[in-house]
Structures are given as C-alpha cells and as structure tokens.
Design an enzyme around this catalytic site. Structure first.
Site, PDB file in Angstrom:
ATOM      1  N   ASP A   1      46.859  38.838  36.341  1.00  0.00           N
ATOM      2  CA  ASP A   1      46.025  37.740  35.857  1.00  0.00           C
ATOM      3  C   ASP A   1      45.932  36.707  36.974  1.00  0.00           C
ATOM      4  O   ASP A   1      46.879  35.961  37.223  1.00  0.00           O
ATOM      5  CB  ASP A   1      46.639  37.124  34.595  1.00  0.00           C
ATOM      6  CG  ASP A   1      45.816  35.968  34.043  1.00  0.00           C
ATOM      7  OD1 ASP A   1      44.791  35.601  34.670  1.00  0.00           O
ATOM      8  OD2 ASP A   1      46.203  35.420  32.991  1.00  0.00           O
TER       9      ASP A   1
ATOM     10  N   LYS B   1      31.102  29.624  41.872  1.00  0.00           N
ATOM     11  CA  LYS B   1      31.516  30.258  43.128  1.00  0.00           C
ATOM     12  C   LYS B   1      31.748  29.214  44.224  1.00  0.00           C
ATOM     13  O   LYS B   1      32.654  29.372  45.049  1.00  0.00           O
ATOM     14  CB  LYS B   1      30.465  31.278  43.575  1.00  0.00           C
ATOM     15  CG  LYS B   1      30.342  32.494  42.662  1.00  0.00           C
ATOM     16  CD  LYS B   1      31.615  33.336  42.632  1.00  0.00           C
ATOM     17  CE  LYS B   1      31.815  34.119  43.912  1.00  0.00           C
ATOM     18  NZ  LYS B   1      32.990  35.033  43.821  1.00  0.00           N
TER      19      LYS B   1
ATOM     20  N   TYR C   1      26.537  29.918  37.643  1.00  0.00           N
ATOM     21  CA  TYR C   1      27.283  30.940  38.376  1.00  0.00           C
ATOM     22  C   TYR C   1      27.521  30.490  39.814  1.00  0.00           C
ATOM     23  O   TYR C   1      28.645  30.530  40.324  1.00  0.00           O
ATOM     24  CB  TYR C   1      26.523  32.266  38.347  1.00  0.00           C
ATOM     25  CG  TYR C   1      27.056  33.282  39.326  1.00  0.00           C
ATOM     26  CD1 TYR C   1      28.261  33.926  39.104  1.00  0.00           C
ATOM     27  CD2 TYR C   1      26.339  33.598  40.489  1.00  0.00           C
ATOM     28  CE1 TYR C   1      28.763  34.851  40.009  1.00  0.00           C
ATOM     29  CE2 TYR C   1      26.828  34.518  41.401  1.00  0.00           C
ATOM     30  CZ  TYR C   1      28.042  35.138  41.164  1.00  0.00           C
ATOM     31  OH  TYR C   1      28.536  36.047  42.066  1.00  0.00           O
TER      32      TYR C   1
ATOM     33  N   GLY D   1      36.252  46.871  40.032  1.00  0.00           N
ATOM     34  CA  GLY D   1      34.854  46.508  40.204  1.00  0.00           C
ATOM     35  C   GLY D   1      34.188  47.328  41.290  1.00  0.00           C
ATOM     36  O   GLY D   1      34.852  48.092  42.003  1.00  0.00           O
ATOM     37  N   GLN D   2      32.879  47.160  41.451  1.00  0.00           N
ATOM     38  CA  GLN D   2      32.170  48.012  42.408  1.00  0.00           C
ATOM     39  C   GLN D   2      32.601  47.752  43.855  1.00  0.00           C
ATOM     40  O   GLN D   2      32.742  48.692  44.635  1.00  0.00           O
ATOM     41  CB  GLN D   2      30.654  47.896  42.250  1.00  0.00           C
ATOM     42  CG  GLN D   2      30.049  46.526  42.431  1.00  0.00           C
ATOM     43  CD  GLN D   2      28.527  46.572  42.324  1.00  0.00           C
ATOM     44  OE1 GLN D   2      27.890  47.627  42.442  1.00  0.00           O
ATOM     45  NE2 GLN D   2      27.923  45.431  42.084  1.00  0.00           N
TER      46      GLN D   2
ATOM     47  N   TYR E   1      33.941  36.596  38.042  1.00  0.00           N
ATOM     48  CA  TYR E   1      33.062  36.574  36.875  1.00  0.00           C
ATOM     49  C   TYR E   1      31.657  36.689  37.441  1.00  0.00           C
ATOM     50  O   TYR E   1      31.219  35.841  38.218  1.00  0.00           O
ATOM     51  CB  TYR E   1      33.237  35.254  36.111  1.00  0.00           C
ATOM     52  CG  TYR E   1      32.317  35.096  34.919  1.00  0.00           C
ATOM     53  CD1 TYR E   1      32.796  35.262  33.627  1.00  0.00           C
ATOM     54  CD2 TYR E   1      30.980  34.756  35.085  1.00  0.00           C
ATOM     55  CE1 TYR E   1      31.965  35.114  32.526  1.00  0.00           C
ATOM     56  CE2 TYR E   1      30.136  34.619  33.998  1.00  0.00           C
ATOM     57  CZ  TYR E   1      30.629  34.784  32.728  1.00  0.00           C
ATOM     58  OH  TYR E   1      29.796  34.639  31.646  1.00  0.00           O
ATOM     59  N   THR E   2      30.912  37.745  37.070  1.00  0.00           N
ATOM     60  CA  THR E   2      29.654  38.045  37.770  1.00  0.00           C
ATOM     61  C   THR E   2      28.399  37.989  36.897  1.00  0.00           C
ATOM     62  O   THR E   2      27.313  38.271  37.389  1.00  0.00           O
ATOM     63  CB  THR E   2      29.727  39.444  38.410  1.00  0.00           C
ATOM     64  OG1 THR E   2      29.999  40.421  37.394  1.00  0.00           O
ATOM     65  CG2 THR E   2      30.800  39.496  39.478  1.00  0.00           C
TER      66      THR E   2
ATOM     67  N   TRP F   1      23.167  40.394  46.546  1.00  0.00           N
ATOM     68  CA  TRP F   1      22.451  41.526  45.923  1.00  0.00           C
ATOM     69  C   TRP F   1      23.267  42.820  46.028  1.00  0.00           C
ATOM     70  O   TRP F   1      22.784  43.854  46.469  1.00  0.00           O
ATOM     71  CB  TRP F   1      21.077  41.703  46.574  1.00  0.00           C
ATOM     72  CG  TRP F   1      20.120  40.566  46.366  1.00  0.00           C
ATOM     73  CD1 TRP F   1      20.411  39.262  46.103  1.00  0.00           C
ATOM     74  CD2 TRP F   1      18.683  40.643  46.411  1.00  0.00           C
ATOM     75  NE1 TRP F   1      19.263  38.518  45.986  1.00  0.00           N
ATOM     76  CE2 TRP F   1      18.187  39.341  46.171  1.00  0.00           C
ATOM     77  CE3 TRP F   1      17.767  41.672  46.645  1.00  0.00           C
ATOM     78  CZ2 TRP F   1      16.826  39.040  46.146  1.00  0.00           C
ATOM     79  CZ3 TRP F   1      16.410  41.378  46.632  1.00  0.00           C
ATOM     80  CH2 TRP F   1      15.940  40.090  46.376  1.00  0.00           C
TER      81      TRP F   1
END
Length: 287
Positions: free
Chosen positions: A37, A130, A126, A11-12, A62-63, A151
């Site tokens: 996993d 979290k 979401y 991921g980023q 999960y984004t 952000w």
C-alpha cells in the site's frame, strides 16, 4: 546486481518493465496493490528495510481521467501524496527514485512541443493530482527522476489501442477525436528507456525527462494506423472535441519534446508507428 523496487507491477507499464528487464542487469522486486500500500508510510518503511532497494520505480497510479473529478480525494492520495512518501523513503534509504508522470500536467494551449522547463498548469483533476505528486517528490529532497510520458498503451491492461480493436471487431461505429495532438507511446519502449535511465548517474536532486515515442498524431490518426496494422476494417469517423462532448477538459496539444533526453543521455525513442507495430504483433501473438 542492483535491486529495483517496482510499484504498480500489474499495470501495463509495470508489466512491460518486468518483460523487458530480461535485457537489463537488475533484480526486480515487483509489488502491486495487494503486496504494498503505497499510501501507508509504515508499509513503505517495512519493505524498504527488508529489501534495501538501490532504485525505486513508481509505476503505480490512479489513471481514470474522467472519474478523477468525482474521486479527486483518491486520485490526490495515490497520485499526489504516495509519490512523496516513496520519495522520502528513497532518500532515507539512499535509493534513486524514478517517478512516472504525465503530459496532462500541461493545459495544452501551447502550439509547440512542451519542454521540461515549461510551467505546468493542469486542465483537469487527473493532471492536478499528478502535478501534486511531482511537487511532493521535489520537496522530498530525494535523488529523483520524474519521467513524463503520454498516450500510453500496450498489449496488456486497458488502453485506447486495445479498446479500438475490440470495438471494431464488434462492428461498432467509432467516432474518434481528430483535434487533440500527442505522441502515442508504447509501454514496451517506455520501459526500455526507464531501465536505461535507471542504469545512469545524474546530479543530486530532481531531474525531469519527457519520454514519449517520437512523432505526433491525433487520436483519430492513432485509430487509423491501429486498424491498418491490425488489418481490420472499421467504421471510423473523425469528430472534433466539441462534437464528441466530454465533461473532462483534455489538452488540445500534449506533445512533449524528448530533446533533453537525447542531449543529456544520447537515448533516442523510436517513432510511435514503430511502437504501434510491435504492440499489434504482440497482441496477435497473444491471441
């Protein structure tokens, strides 16, 4: 040299942590969905036993904010249950657990920046997923840092900044929301802060830090600066949240206060415009 087990390495944020780790004295064991996993306790135990990490950084998540409502079971599994499993394993193997959370645990109705002591009250599925993750980490009894950010964008992965540049280059008319306020955070700056914190000692139990780039803007303001720094002429107009229309409720104010980070550690985050300039430069170097 201390060993870090990193989840979500593709991921980023994971990519940014790998990139900036050259500046820090850590050995990184990078994992992603193909190699670990995080919803499987047996897989987690296996890698902890084999690698014996000193620190675990959970950058996996999960984004998809919009899809989280219809895919809430998956979101709750990845964002809610898995952090607890990783934290439990961290406690068992005496590793520091660092978990990445979000500004979306707040409803956005406050008029001033949110501190770590403010009561979480998510406005969407979401954010709820979290928050479940934060609660699972707290219940685990692990020595843990929960890092809330906001952000997030970078030169890799899917994010707002890259999408804006892509659409503007295609000549698309862009309607961008101007009444949601936050602190855009460059993943490279967040990664540096995470590795700084990983090298510090904290009291046992859970410590929450808000870590974003400093300063605030709107999504429209971020788009405007993106085009200015990338030297792109764009067909950009500002719209309200109501005019834009979305099935997902998002916080009007999700500005997080970095005051605890500065007071307890002396670490200061760069201004969001500085982070954006570095991201644009990195994107230009990739082209």
């Amino acid at each position: 040299m201390k060993k870090i087990l990193l989840t979500g390495s593709s991921g980023q944020l994971g990519q940014s942590i790998l990139k900036v780790s050259a500046n820090h004295n850590f050995e990184i064991i990078a994992t992603d969905l193909d190699s670990l996993d995080i919803t499987d306790p047996n897989a987690i135990e296996e890698i902890f036993s084999a690698e014996k990490p000193d620190i675990v950084i959970n950058a996996a998540a999960y984004t998809d904010v919009d899809k989280a409502t219809e895919e809430h079971e998956t979101a709750n599994l990845v964002n809610g249950k898995a952090p607890g499993l990783l934290a439990q394993a961290s406690k068992k193997h005496n590793a520091l657990f660092i978990h990445i959370s979000t500004d979306y645990v707040f409803d956005g109705k406050k008029n001033t920046p949110y501190s770590e002591s403010d009561v979480a009250d998510p406005a969407n599925a979401y954010g709820k997923s979290k928050l479940l993750g934060e609660q699972a980490v707290a219940r685990s009894g692990a020595a843990a840092l929960i890092i809330r950010t906001a952000w997030l964008y970078s030169e890799s992965g899917h994010n707002f900044v890259k999408t804006m540049i892509k659409l503007a280059k295609q000549g698309k008319a862009l309607r961008v929301i101007n009444d949601q306020h936050g602190s855009p955070t460059y993943a490279g700056d967040l990664a540096e802060a995470i590795l700084f914190l990983a090298g510090n000692r904290f009291p046992s139990g859970v410590t929450i830090f808000h870590v974003t780039n400093s300063g605030t803007t709107t999504w429209h303001g971020l788009a405007e600066k993106t085009f200015a720094y990338a030297d792109i002429k764009a067909d950009l107009s500002a719209v309200s949240t109501q005019e834009y229309g979305s099935a997902t409720t998002r916080p009007k104010n999700s500005v997080l206060s970095n005051e605890r980070l500065q007071i307890l550690t002396g670490y200061s985050m760069p201004h969001w415009e500085e982070g954006l300039m570095r991201c644009i430069k990195a994107l230009e170097n990739k082209d």
